[in-house]
Design a protein around this motif. Structure first.
Motif, PDB file in Angstrom:
ATOM      1  N   ALA A 132       0.823  -1.209   0.000  1.00 38.20           N
ATOM      2  CA  ALA A 132       0.000   0.000   0.000  1.00 38.20           C
ATOM      3  C   ALA A 132       0.856   1.257   0.000  1.00 38.20           C
ATOM      4  O   ALA A 132       0.521   2.250  -0.670  1.00 38.20           O
ATOM      5  CB  ALA A 132      -0.933  -0.013   1.212  1.00 38.20           C
ATOM      6  N   ARG A 133       1.957   1.247   0.721  1.00 34.66           N
ATOM      7  CA  ARG A 133       2.842   2.416   0.754  1.00 34.66           C
ATOM      8  C   ARG A 133       3.523   2.633  -0.591  1.00 34.66           C
ATOM      9  O   ARG A 133       3.676   3.763  -1.055  1.00 34.66           O
ATOM     10  CB  ARG A 133       3.877   2.259   1.868  1.00 34.66           C
ATOM     11  N   VAL A 134       3.982   1.551  -1.226  1.00 35.15           N
ATOM     12  CA  VAL A 134       4.597   1.683  -2.548  1.00 35.15           C
ATOM     13  C   VAL A 134       3.583   2.229  -3.546  1.00 35.15           C
ATOM     14  O   VAL A 134       3.896   3.115  -4.351  1.00 35.15           O
ATOM     15  CB  VAL A 134       5.155   0.325  -3.026  1.00 35.15           C
ATOM     16  N   ALA A 135       2.356   1.728  -3.500  1.00 32.71           N
ATOM     17  CA  ALA A 135       1.316   2.189  -4.422  1.00 32.71           C
ATOM     18  C   ALA A 135       1.030   3.669  -4.223  1.00 32.71           C
ATOM     19  O   ALA A 135       0.871   4.427  -5.202  1.00 32.71           O
ATOM     20  CB  ALA A 135       0.046   1.369  -4.228  1.00 32.71           C
ATOM     21  N   ALA A 136       0.950   4.112  -2.976  1.00 40.95           N
ATOM     22  CA  ALA A 136       0.671   5.522  -2.701  1.00 40.95           C
ATOM     23  C   ALA A 136       1.814   6.413  -3.198  1.00 40.95           C
ATOM     24  O   ALA A 136       1.565   7.483  -3.784  1.00 40.95           O
ATOM     25  CB  ALA A 136       0.448   5.723  -1.208  1.00 40.95           C
ATOM     26  N   GLU A 137       3.034   5.984  -2.985  1.00 46.76           N
ATOM     27  CA  GLU A 137       4.177   6.760  -3.448  1.00 46.76           C
ATOM     28  C   GLU A 137       4.246   6.793  -4.976  1.00 46.76           C
ATOM     29  O   GLU A 137       4.499   7.834  -5.580  1.00 46.76           O
ATOM     30  CB  GLU A 137       5.474   6.170  -2.884  1.00 46.76           C
ATOM     31  N   LEU A 138       3.999   5.642  -5.594  1.00 53.68           N
ATOM     32  CA  LEU A 138       4.076   5.564  -7.049  1.00 53.68           C
ATOM     33  C   LEU A 138       3.007   6.440  -7.691  1.00 53.68           C
ATOM     34  O   LEU A 138       3.230   7.037  -8.758  1.00 53.68           O
ATOM     35  CB  LEU A 138       3.922   4.112  -7.505  1.00 53.68           C
ATOM     36  N   ALA A 139       1.844   6.548  -7.068  1.00 50.37           N
ATOM     37  CA  ALA A 139       0.775   7.391  -7.599  1.00 50.37           C
ATOM     38  C   ALA A 139       1.200   8.852  -7.682  1.00 50.37           C
ATOM     39  O   ALA A 139       0.708   9.605  -8.531  1.00 50.37           O
ATOM     40  CB  ALA A 139      -0.477   7.246  -6.734  1.00 50.37           C
ATOM     41  N   GLU A 140       2.119   9.267  -6.811  1.00 51.94           N
ATOM     42  CA  GLU A 140       2.596  10.643  -6.832  1.00 51.94           C
ATOM     43  C   GLU A 140       3.810  10.829  -7.742  1.00 51.94           C
ATOM     44  O   GLU A 140       4.059  11.936  -8.225  1.00 51.94           O
ATOM     45  CB  GLU A 140       2.957  11.090  -5.418  1.00 51.94           C
ATOM     46  N   LEU A 141       4.555   9.757  -7.997  1.00 51.96           N
ATOM     47  CA  LEU A 141       5.803   9.868  -8.747  1.00 51.96           C
ATOM     48  C   LEU A 141       5.664   9.534 -10.223  1.00 51.96           C
ATOM     49  O   LEU A 141       6.498   9.953 -11.029  1.00 51.96           O
ATOM     50  CB  LEU A 141       6.864   8.941  -8.134  1.00 51.96           C
TER      51      LEU A 141
END
Length: 407
Positions: A360-369
């Motif tokens: 979930a943390r990787v997905a949230a970060e990737l959504a911004e990057l």
């Protein structure tokens, strides 16, 4: 002499034969009536098909279906002993070999520890690992139709030399592939280990039904597999997916990356970085101080961080998981910008230990990057995925050969 052409009775029979065999592999034992319904064949044609496959040694009668009015129906299954394949998973510490029958069931497995491997011992140790698995299966080496060997890096198709894996001693001889071919009696294929994980996930796991996906692997090393239009993309030298060498923001440039056997992404999110991050966050327990490889220490730290987050605790362990996720998402963002995949499969022990909190943390970060938002899913093949991928790769080719009744 003219060959068999599409549409002839022989080719049509062979197509029906293969369809029936694939159904038996997928569903298990089936009756003649059930095979006829699933293939659309009449009862007489289904009976002729089964008689033909039984005579060829490709199917066997396995019992009867009970519980219905009237006589019990005879069940048929793929003859597991029609062919056997082997897979090998190689790293710097050991070789694990397994043998599977044509249905895909593993019937023998053997692990050979290889500390201090010398260059002149590789062929012998490959043979010893294979023979150990063959013996466990109750077979002989000549019973194996095909072998697929998974290694870090990739064998350059132009030179035959292993590239991108300087940490694998003994595997860089320009004559190694010829020596192995001369020593082993069956066809031998070689594939990058992370590519084989992608094969396992595509056939059995999280990537089933997906034609375009990226698999990111984080265990002893950091790597990726790229599947485009259902096929692995290996690149000109076999190096596609060696993303550990990828320069990324947040990590110093690494020059002479093949000599260092590392690059920016590896230095940002690889196993070796977790202990340093933990110390910087003030984590000072036995997980950091204890003995073990970078990989073992990192897996323990990620596991503890995940457990702390799942208990609702905030603090240095939660921050550690955040930083690890940001590092993973940073490299993934570059890959997504180029490939725009439908799905990203996260795999390897470090990622598995992170579970859903890390995903979930990787997905949230990737959504911004990243400009696009692929679906992030966790790998499902968790037991020896490299070895499973090697067996699946060997089975695909072997089944095409053994199940071809047109000849």
């Amino acid at each position: 002499m003219a060959g068999t052409t599409p549409g002839t009775p022989r080719v049509l029979r062979a197509m029906n034969d293969r369809a029936a065999l694939d159904l038996l592999l997928e569903h298990g034992p089936l009756s003649r009536t059930r095979i006829g319904k699933l293939t659309g064949l009449s009862k007489p044609t289904a009976s002729q098909l089964l008689a033909r496959l039984e005579a060829a040694g490709l199917v066997v009668a396995t019992g009867t279906a009970a519980g219905r009015p009237g006589p019990n129906a005879q069940l048929y299954a793929v003859n597991a002993s029609a062919a056997h394949v082997a897979g090998l998973d190689v790293n710097a510490q050991r070789i694990v070999a397994a043998v599977a029958d044509v249905t895909g069931e593993t019937v023998g497995e053997f692990e050979l520890r290889t500390p201090g491997r010398r260059a002149d011992s590789v062929v012998r140790q490959v043979a010893d690992a294979l023979d150990g698995a063959v013996k466990e299966a109750g077979l002989t080496r000549s019973d194996v139709h095909r072998v697929v060997i998974g290694t870090p890096g990739a064998f350059d198709p132009g030179t035959g030399r292993l590239r991108y894996a300087s940490h694998l001693p003994g595997w860089h001889s320009p004559t190694l592939l010829d020596e192995l071919a001369a020593f082993l009696p069956m066809p031998v294929e070689y594939e990058n280990d992370v590519n084989l994980v992608a094969v396992a996930e595509q056939r059995l796991g999280a990537a089933r039904g997906h034609e375009d996906f990226v698999l990111l692997w984080n265990e002893e090393g950091l790597g990726a597999a790229l599947v485009i239009n259902g096929r692995l993309h290996r690149g000109f030298t076999g190096g596609a997916g060696e993303v550990g060498f990828l320069p990324v923001p947040g990590a110093p440039l690494v020059r002479q990356v093949t000599k260092a056997n590392a690059g920016g992404f590896q230095e940002l999110a690889g196993a070796q970085v977790l202990a340093r991050l933990a110390r910087e966050l003030g984590i000072d327990d036995e997980a950091v101080r204890g003995p073990g490889t970078h990989h073992e220490i990192a897996a323990e730290l990620v596991g503890r961080a995940t457990a702390a987050v799942e208990r609702g605790e905030d603090g240095p362990y939660g921050r550690l998981l955040d930083l690890f996720a940001t590092g993973l998402a940073t490299g993934l963002a570059s890959m997504v910008a180029v490939l725009d995949p439908e799905v990203v499969v996260l795999s390897g022990e470090l990622i598995a230990r992170g579970g859903e909190p890390l995903r979930a943390r990787v997905a949230a970060e990737l959504a911004e990057l990243a400009a696009s938002r692929p679906r992030l899913i966790t790998g499902q093949v968790t037991h020896r995925p490299v070895l499973r991928g090697a067996l699946e790769s060997a089975l695909a080719t072997t089944r095409d050969e053994v199940f071809d009744t047109s000849r």
